[in-house]
Scaffold this motif. Structure first.
Motif, PDB file in Angstrom:
ATOM      1  N   THR A  12       0.826  -1.205   0.000  1.00 28.51           N
ATOM      2  CA  THR A  12       0.000   0.000   0.000  1.00 28.51           C
ATOM      3  C   THR A  12       0.863   1.259   0.000  1.00 28.51           C
ATOM      4  O   THR A  12       0.346   2.370   0.068  1.00 28.51           O
ATOM      5  N   SER A  13       2.181   1.102  -0.101  1.00 29.14           N
ATOM      6  CA  SER A  13       3.077   2.254   0.036  1.00 29.14           C
ATOM      7  C   SER A  13       4.434   1.899  -0.571  1.00 29.14           C
ATOM      8  O   SER A  13       4.729   0.723  -0.801  1.00 29.14           O
ATOM      9  N   ILE A  15       8.025   0.891  -1.797  1.00 27.13           N
ATOM     10  CA  ILE A  15       8.620  -0.089  -2.713  1.00 27.13           C
ATOM     11  C   ILE A  15       7.577  -1.124  -3.138  1.00 27.13           C
ATOM     12  O   ILE A  15       7.486  -1.494  -4.321  1.00 27.13           O
ATOM     13  N   LEU A  35      -1.182  -1.915   5.549  1.00 24.94           N
ATOM     14  CA  LEU A  35      -2.018  -1.232   6.524  1.00 24.94           C
ATOM     15  C   LEU A  35      -2.368   0.151   6.003  1.00 24.94           C
ATOM     16  O   LEU A  35      -1.684   0.695   5.144  1.00 24.94           O
ATOM     17  N   ASP A  62      -2.496  -8.845   8.602  1.00 26.50           N
ATOM     18  CA  ASP A  62      -1.415  -8.258   9.394  1.00 26.50           C
ATOM     19  C   ASP A  62      -0.239  -9.244   9.353  1.00 26.50           C
ATOM     20  O   ASP A  62      -0.376 -10.393   9.778  1.00 26.50           O
ATOM     21  N   MET A  63       0.890  -8.800   8.872  1.00 26.58           N
ATOM     22  CA  MET A  63       2.041  -9.702   8.688  1.00 26.58           C
ATOM     23  C   MET A  63       2.657 -10.170  10.003  1.00 26.58           C
ATOM     24  O   MET A  63       3.559 -11.003  10.001  1.00 26.58           O
ATOM     25  N   ASN A  89       7.672  -8.116   0.956  1.00 25.89           N
ATOM     26  CA  ASN A  89       8.185  -6.756   1.015  1.00 25.89           C
ATOM     27  C   ASN A  89       7.827  -6.014   2.308  1.00 25.89           C
ATOM     28  O   ASN A  89       8.529  -5.088   2.700  1.00 25.89           O
ATOM     29  N   TYR A 154      16.285  -4.837  12.961  1.00 25.07           N
ATOM     30  CA  TYR A 154      16.156  -4.775  11.497  1.00 25.07           C
ATOM     31  C   TYR A 154      17.308  -5.516  10.817  1.00 25.07           C
ATOM     32  O   TYR A 154      17.109  -6.315   9.906  1.00 25.07           O
ATOM     33  N   LYS A 158      16.958  -8.849   8.548  1.00 29.93           N
ATOM     34  CA  LYS A 158      17.340  -8.830   7.129  1.00 29.93           C
ATOM     35  C   LYS A 158      18.460  -9.843   6.854  1.00 29.93           C
ATOM     36  O   LYS A 158      18.482 -10.471   5.798  1.00 29.93           O
ATOM     37  N   VAL A 187      16.191   4.152  -0.171  1.00 28.76           N
ATOM     38  CA  VAL A 187      15.179   4.587  -1.149  1.00 28.76           C
ATOM     39  C   VAL A 187      14.301   5.574  -0.391  1.00 28.76           C
ATOM     40  O   VAL A 187      13.945   5.303   0.770  1.00 28.76           O
ATOM     41  N   THR A 189      11.289   6.577   0.796  1.00 28.39           N
ATOM     42  CA  THR A 189       9.896   6.140   0.985  1.00 28.39           C
ATOM     43  C   THR A 189       9.458   6.629   2.368  1.00 28.39           C
ATOM     44  O   THR A 189      10.293   7.104   3.144  1.00 28.39           O
TER      45      THR A 189
HETATM   46  P1  NAD Z   1       6.982   1.791   3.592  1.00 28.41           P
HETATM   47  O1  NAD Z   1       6.867   2.158   5.033  1.00 28.41           O
HETATM   48  O2  NAD Z   1       6.748   2.834   2.563  1.00 28.41           O
HETATM   49  O3  NAD Z   1       6.023   0.557   3.266  1.00 28.41           O
HETATM   50  C1  NAD Z   1       5.908  -0.522   4.141  1.00 28.41           C
HETATM   51  C2  NAD Z   1       4.683  -1.324   3.769  1.00 28.41           C
HETATM   52  O4  NAD Z   1       4.564  -2.409   4.707  1.00 28.41           O
HETATM   53  C3  NAD Z   1       3.382  -0.525   3.855  1.00 28.41           C
HETATM   54  O5  NAD Z   1       2.498  -0.932   2.825  1.00 28.41           O
HETATM   55  C4  NAD Z   1       2.830  -0.929   5.211  1.00 28.41           C
HETATM   56  O6  NAD Z   1       1.405  -0.805   5.303  1.00 28.41           O
HETATM   57  C5  NAD Z   1       3.258  -2.384   5.240  1.00 28.41           C
HETATM   58  N1  NAD Z   1       3.237  -2.964   6.571  1.00 28.41           N
HETATM   59  C6  NAD Z   1       3.859  -2.533   7.688  1.00 28.41           C
HETATM   60  N2  NAD Z   1       3.532  -3.308   8.732  1.00 28.41           N
HETATM   61  C7  NAD Z   1       2.699  -4.265   8.255  1.00 28.41           C
HETATM   62  C8  NAD Z   1       2.019  -5.359   8.845  1.00 28.41           C
HETATM   63  N3  NAD Z   1       2.114  -5.641  10.156  1.00 28.41           N
HETATM   64  N4  NAD Z   1       1.231  -6.131   8.037  1.00 28.41           N
HETATM   65  C9  NAD Z   1       1.095  -5.859   6.723  1.00 28.41           C
HETATM   66  N5  NAD Z   1       1.726  -4.832   6.124  1.00 28.41           N
HETATM   67  C10 NAD Z   1       2.516  -4.040   6.884  1.00 28.41           C
HETATM   68  O7  NAD Z   1       8.430   1.156   3.464  1.00 28.41           O
HETATM   69  P2  NAD Z   1       9.398   0.867   2.204  1.00 28.41           P
HETATM   70  O8  NAD Z   1      10.562   1.759   2.356  1.00 28.41           O
HETATM   71  O9  NAD Z   1       8.653   0.851   0.928  1.00 28.41           O
HETATM   72  O10 NAD Z   1       9.889  -0.603   2.594  1.00 28.41           O
HETATM   73  C11 NAD Z   1       9.470  -1.775   1.940  1.00 28.41           C
HETATM   74  C12 NAD Z   1      10.478  -2.872   2.192  1.00 28.41           C
HETATM   75  O11 NAD Z   1      11.741  -2.486   1.626  1.00 28.41           O
HETATM   76  C13 NAD Z   1      10.733  -3.161   3.668  1.00 28.41           C
HETATM   77  O12 NAD Z   1      10.893  -4.551   3.876  1.00 28.41           O
HETATM   78  C14 NAD Z   1      12.052  -2.451   3.921  1.00 28.41           C
HETATM   79  O13 NAD Z   1      12.758  -3.031   4.985  1.00 28.41           O
HETATM   80  C15 NAD Z   1      12.747  -2.643   2.589  1.00 28.41           C
HETATM   81  N6  NAD Z   1      13.819  -1.687   2.343  1.00 28.41           N
HETATM   82  C16 NAD Z   1      13.563  -0.347   2.293  1.00 28.41           C
HETATM   83  C17 NAD Z   1      14.613   0.514   2.047  1.00 28.41           C
HETATM   84  C18 NAD Z   1      14.404   1.991   1.974  1.00 28.41           C
HETATM   85  O14 NAD Z   1      15.398   2.715   1.957  1.00 28.41           O
HETATM   86  N7  NAD Z   1      13.190   2.500   1.903  1.00 28.41           N
HETATM   87  C19 NAD Z   1      15.920   0.028   1.872  1.00 28.41           C
HETATM   88  C20 NAD Z   1      16.141  -1.339   1.918  1.00 28.41           C
HETATM   89  C21 NAD Z   1      15.081  -2.194   2.158  1.00 28.41           C
END
Ligand code: NAD
Length: 259
Positions: A12-13, A15, A35, A62-63, A89, A154, A158, A187, A189
């Motif tokens: 929903t957000s 990546i 969420l 809910d994950m 993700n 974290y 990972k 990234v 976000t």
């Molecule tokens: P984000 O916060 O924009 O999105 C996270 C998503 O996970 C959202 O859709 C949120 O609703 C969902 N979520 C959170 N808790 C949840 C739950 N309990 N049940 C179901 N859904 C849940 O974050 P992002 O930056 O897009 O991150 C996405 C993935 O990429 C993550 O695993 C993050 O660790 C990884 N990542 C992000 C970055 C970065 O720099 N943004 C870098 C490396 C890895």
């Protein structure tokens, strides 16, 4: 990829949403998950379905809840008849020194960022085995390969994803199923926007200094990784050209982990 079913957790957000859009643009039927306010998510679901003329199902699983994860996978299989592509993700972050790290935050991060990946895989694999085809793509992180201070849960989760990825790849290697991890650097976000504020507090410096001296200091390109770069790598791994790529951890991090 026309007609394949793809589940993308946490889509929903950020990546996850970029990956859902990319796979939708290539003709996949999509399960979005995450969420947020139901009306906003319904508007998003309809928008992706209309834009790409494909079926989109929303699961509010809910994950952190294994029962809800199993129900999400079962509903996807019942609705679309298969589960072909699984993108793990969903993720959350908390930044604090380990001796101040709240145990409930540790538990939540391990549950959502690591155990959920086990539960989606364990429930989706029987569908992939039946089809003799499957793609599992785990969005790990550069923090699956190296650590940074104040991110104990974290980084542990990972790193754990990379071990799980290799194990699954070996278990299903002869069944047309691949399992790989993508390791992005930073990234921009909503998750990273939150971290910028948290790191500023932990380190006692300004948010501008966090971006310049902490986040992008780690990335030799001095640029954030872009959403479409990750979503296109995911789509490549989901395609037939990637059939021999399995058990890998692919950095997409502007050179961060080359150092
Ligand atoms: P984000 O916060 O924009 O999105 C996270 C998503 O996970 C959202 O859709 C949120 O609703 C969902 N979520 C959170 N808790 C949840 C739950 N309990 N049940 C179901 N859904 C849940 O974050 P992002 O930056 O897009 O991150 C996405 C993935 O990429 C993550 O695993 C993050 O660790 C990884 N990542 C992000 C970055 C970065 O720099 N943004 C870098 C490396 C890895």
């Amino acid at each position: 990829m026309n007609g394949k079913t793809a589940i993308i957790t946490g889509s929903t957000s950020g990546i996850g949403l970029a990956i859902a859009r990319q796979l939708a643009s290539q003709g996949c039927r999509i399960v979005i998950n995450g969420l947020g306010p139901e009306e906003e998510i319904e508007a998003l679901r309809r928008q992706v379905a209309d834009e790409y003329q494909i079926d989109v199902l929303y699961s509010k699983a809910d994950m952190s809840r294994p029962d809800q994860i199993a129900a999400m996978v079962a509903t996807a299989a019942d609705t679309f008849g298969s589960v072909d592509i699984l993108v793990n993700n969903a993720g959350v972050q908390h930044v604090a020194p380990i001796d101040d790290f709240p145990p409930e935050k540790w538990d939540a991060i391990i549950a959502i960022n690591l155990s959920a990946v086990f539960h989606t895989i364990r429930t989706a694999l029987p569908h992939m085995k039946a089809a003799k085809w499957g793609r599992i793509i785990n969005i790990a992180s550069a923090h699956g390969l190296v650590a940074s201070p104040y991110k104990s849960a974290y980084v542990a989760a990972k790193h754990g994803i990379l071990g799980l990825t290799k194990t699954v790849a070996l278990e299903v290697a002869e069944q047309g199923i691949t399992c790989n991890a993508i390791c992005p650097g930073y990234v921009k976000t909503p998750m990273v926007e939150g971290q910028i504020a948290d790191q500023a507090k932990s380190r006692g410096i300004s948010t501008e200094a966090v971006v310049r001296d902490v986040l992008l200091a780690a990335q030799p390109t001095k640029e954030f990784v872009k959403l479409d770069q990750i979503s296109k790598l995911t789509a490549f791994l989901a395609g037939d050209a990637a059939a021999s790529i399995t058990g890998t951890a692919i950095p997409i991090d502007g050179g961060w982990t080359a150092q």
